[in-house]
Structures are given as structure tokens and as C-alpha cells.
Design an enzyme around this catalytic site. Structure first.
Site, PDB file in Angstrom:
ATOM      1  N   LYS A  80      42.341 -26.458  14.612  1.00 21.16           N
ATOM      2  CA  LYS A  80      41.174 -26.991  13.923  1.00 21.16           C
ATOM      3  C   LYS A  80      41.360 -28.482  13.737  1.00 21.16           C
ATOM      4  CE  LYS A  80      37.431 -25.027  12.026  1.00 21.16           C
ATOM      5  NZ  LYS A  80      36.686 -23.858  12.513  1.00 21.16           N
ATOM      6  N   GLY A 187      22.758 -23.455   6.629  1.00 20.47           N
ATOM      7  CA  GLY A 187      22.945 -24.404   7.709  1.00 20.47           C
ATOM      8  C   GLY A 187      22.640 -23.762   9.050  1.00 20.47           C
ATOM      9  N   ASN A 188      23.295 -24.241  10.109  1.00 16.34           N
ATOM     10  CA  ASN A 188      23.030 -23.722  11.457  1.00 16.34           C
ATOM     11  C   ASN A 188      23.217 -22.213  11.551  1.00 16.34           C
ATOM     12  OD1 ASN A 188      22.388 -26.225  12.470  1.00 16.34           O
ATOM     13  ND2 ASN A 188      24.435 -26.637  13.277  1.00 16.34           N
ATOM     14  N   VAL A 189      24.301 -21.713  10.971  1.00 18.71           N
ATOM     15  CA  VAL A 189      24.579 -20.283  11.038  1.00 18.71           C
ATOM     16  C   VAL A 189      23.830 -19.525   9.951  1.00 18.71           C
ATOM     17  CG1 VAL A 189      26.374 -18.513  10.890  1.00 18.71           C
ATOM     18  CG2 VAL A 189      26.837 -20.651  12.089  1.00 18.71           C
ATOM     19  N   TYR A 191      21.095 -20.117   8.349  1.00 20.50           N
ATOM     20  CA  TYR A 191      19.655 -19.955   8.546  1.00 20.50           C
ATOM     21  C   TYR A 191      19.358 -18.919   9.627  1.00 20.50           C
ATOM     22  CZ  TYR A 191      14.726 -20.938   8.605  1.00 20.50           C
ATOM     23  OH  TYR A 191      13.358 -20.793   8.502  1.00 20.50           O
TER      24      TYR A 191
END
Length: 353
Positions: A80, A187-189, A191
Site C-alpha cells: 500500500k 464515495g466511489n464504492v 455510492y
């Protein structure tokens, strides 16, 4: 404190600090384990309050990626990276290009993907200086249409099918009609997960640090907006953490009324003991590195050959993995997180053998 003495250090192979004075880049890359393959994991950009906080996050996240890839049967290791800075204020082309040069210097031991605070466009800027980024190539969408490389749809779909498995295990049915789900982070995931749940008839409650995100969920999905302080303690069926980690802690577990925790966030447990606390309270926890593996599965196939039907089948296998974990937890009367970790470590040991 030395990195070697850090409480989250777990025989990490490499921890690298990068600084570029001209762009202001301050970044850390942690490579946890490359036994199964090159380390692959997201590049997060976040306004950490201290360097110590950033180190803790990158060490924890990199470990999680090792176990996520192992449990998903991928030939990848765990790593990461974190960039210290506010993604809406401090991000610049020069900073991203500097990050690309840093990644290139690692020679492919670590491959970056998107994460909180970064997206496909940012990775494409990094790719001007390195080939060691993933999730940037246009391809067929997992659930139809086209995808620009963003792994978020696959992550959200995997969490959705995993949440269904958790509902089946806890409530005895697959139907999500009328199910009350509290989503922390749209967020992106988050939503996209909300969209799947809305289509399945679930009743949604949402929170986010950005007002525009919750306003969109309210307008388009009929979600009820609540404060970040309330979201984890609502009287709902499922709590879905889809933001930052360490949200499952002494205080939140004590106040929690949900019977299932199933979300996309990494490192949801503040400490390992919180796995047992959830178990003892009768809350079924879908281990984060098991349920949120859809994105890493999607990116893996981008690198080895993308077949959308094969990818979808592999992502849907998250449901079977979780069902096995839930069944063992019930039979052995042990926390789900501990069982998932055992399974992942067993796969790594077998590869060494």
C-alpha cells in the site's frame, strides 16, 4: 518510534519514505509480503494529522492487502502507499508525477491502484513515469457498459453479494427488500453499493464528510441523511462501513444496534479484540479483506487478461468464501475475522511449501 518497533509492523519486507521538495510530495510505501506475487494495493491520499498516523495506516493497509489477495486466490502480494495531503487541496500534476517516479524506483515490487483520495485520472498522470500502476485501462464493465479502469464497480458489487451472504447467514433469507442499511461513506464504492441496495429494495441511511455526496444519495436513491456521529449506532439491520478504517471500536460496538457489519472499508477493526467483541454481542462481521476483494480481483485480470464473465464469476465467489467463514464461526464459536485470517495465512504457507 522505529518502524520495526511499531505495533502494526508484521515482518514487512520493505517500508520506503519518499519526499520531493519541488512538488511537496510526502509519501510512504509499505510492502508487506510478496510470496504470492508482486505487492499490489491502492495509493491513498489523505490529510493525516501526523506522520505517525500515516505510518500506522500504511502498515495496516499493506497487511490487509496480503490477506485479501491470498483469500481471493490471486497471485499477488500485499502492499500500500499513502500520500500525506488533502486530495481536494494539495493534489497537483507535479506531485502525481513525482509519485510516479517514486513507484518506478521500486522496480515493480509494488504496483499502485486507486484508493481514497485518488482516481483513474491521477494514476494515469503517475503512469507518465512508471508502468507500475494498475486500473487505468478501458475495458468491459463488470455489470454492463464500459469501464475506464476504475475498480470501484467491482469492489461495490463484491460487497453487495457478500452482504447478501451475511444477511442469509444472520437472518435466514437472501431478500434485501425492506432491509435497513446504514452506509458510512458515499464515495466511489459506497455510492455504487447504495445503488445496488436501492435496486434490491433496501432502505438506506447515509453519512459522508462531503455534503454533496449525501445530497446526491438523498436525491437519487431516497436515502435518509444522518450525521457521521449517528451512523454506526442507528437501529438498522446492517451497518456498512465504506470510508476510513478503525470504525469498529469499543465505543461504536457498544452503541451498535445493527446485527450485521458488511462494508467496503479497509481495516474496519481498530484492534483484533474488536473481532471478538462483535462475535460476543451477536453481530455478524463480514471480514473486510474478504468482502471487499472485488476491486483487486478486477485489477488482477486487467494484468493477466480480462474476461468480464470470468471476473464477475470470481467476484461472486466472495459470497461462497464468506458463507464458509460464517459457517465455521458458528460451528467453532469463534470470531469471523480470526477464521478469515487463518484461511489467508494458510494459503500463503501452502504456497511456500
Amino acid at each position: 518510534m522505529s518502524v520495526f518497533q511499531h505495533v502494526e509492523f508484521e515482518q514487512h519486507e520493505q517500508v520506503v519514505f519518499f519526499h520531493d521538495a519541488s512538488s511537496g510530495l510526502k509519501a510512504i510505501v509499505a510492502i508487506h509480503d510478496t510470496q504470492l506475487g508482486p505487492a499490489l494495493g491502492g495509493c491513498r491520499m489523505w490529510p493525516y494529522e501526523s506522520e505517525s498516523q500515516a505510518i500506522t495506516d500504511v502498515l495496516r493497509l499493506s497487511k490487509g492487502m496480503t490477506y485479501k489477495s491470498a483469500l481471493a486466490n490471486l497471485k499477488l502480494g500485499g502492499g500500500k502507499s499513502v500520500i500525506i495531503g488533502h486530495p481536494r487541496q494539495d493534489k497537483s500534476q507535479a506531485l502525481l508525477e513525482a509519485m510516479g517516479r517514486c513507484l518506478e524506483s521500486l522496480g515493480g515490487r509494488y504496483i499502485a491502484a486507486e484508493d481514497s483520495g485518488t482516481g483513474v485520472a491521477d494514476l494515469k498522470v503517475m503512469s507518465k513515469h512508471t508502468s507500475y500502476v494498475a486500473g487505468i485501462h478501458d475495458r468491459p464493465g463488470l455489470v454492463g457498459g464500459r469501464n475506464n479502469g476504475d475498480p470501484s464497480p467491482a469492489t461495490a458489487y463484491g460487497v453487495f453479494v457478500g452482504l447478501q451472504a451475511a444477511v442469509q447467514a444472520r437472518f435466514g433469507h437472501h431478500s434485501l427488500q425492506g432491509l435497513k442499511v446504514a452506509i458510512q461513506g458515499i464515495g466511489n464504492v459506497g455510492y455504487r453499493l447504495a445503488q445496488h441496495l436501492h435496486a434490491a429494495g433496501a432502505q438506506l441511511y447515509v453519512s459522508d464528510i462531503y455534503p454533496d455526496a449525501v445530497a446526491k444519495a438523498q436525491a437519487e436513491l431516497g436515502a435518509t441523511v444522518v450525521s457521521s456521529d449517528e451512523i454506526a449506532s442507528l437501529d438498522v439491520d446492517v451497518f456498512a462501513p465504506c470510508a476510513m478504517g478503525a470504525v469498529l471500536n469499543d465505543a461504536s460496538i457498544q452503541a451498535m444496534q445493527a446485527k450485521v457489519v458488511a462494508g467496503a472499508a479497509n481495516n474496519q477493526l481498530e484492534r483484533e479484540c474488536h473481532d471478538r467483541q462483535l462475535h460476543e454481542k451477536g453481530i455478524l462481521y463480514a471480514p473486510d479483506f474478504a468482502i471487499n476483494a472485488g476491486g483487486i480481483i478486477d485489477i488482477y485480470y486487467e494484468r493477466v487478461g480480462y474476461d468480464p464473465l470470468l471476473v464477475k464469476s470470481h467476484v461472486e465467489g466472495i459470497s461462497n468464501t464468506l458463507s464458509m467463514i460464517f459457517e465455521r464461526s458458528q460451528v467453532e464459536s469463534r470470531p469471523t475475522g480470526a477464521i478469515a485470517l487463518e484461511l489467508a495465512k494458510e494459503k500463503i504457507r501452502n504456497s511456500r511449501a
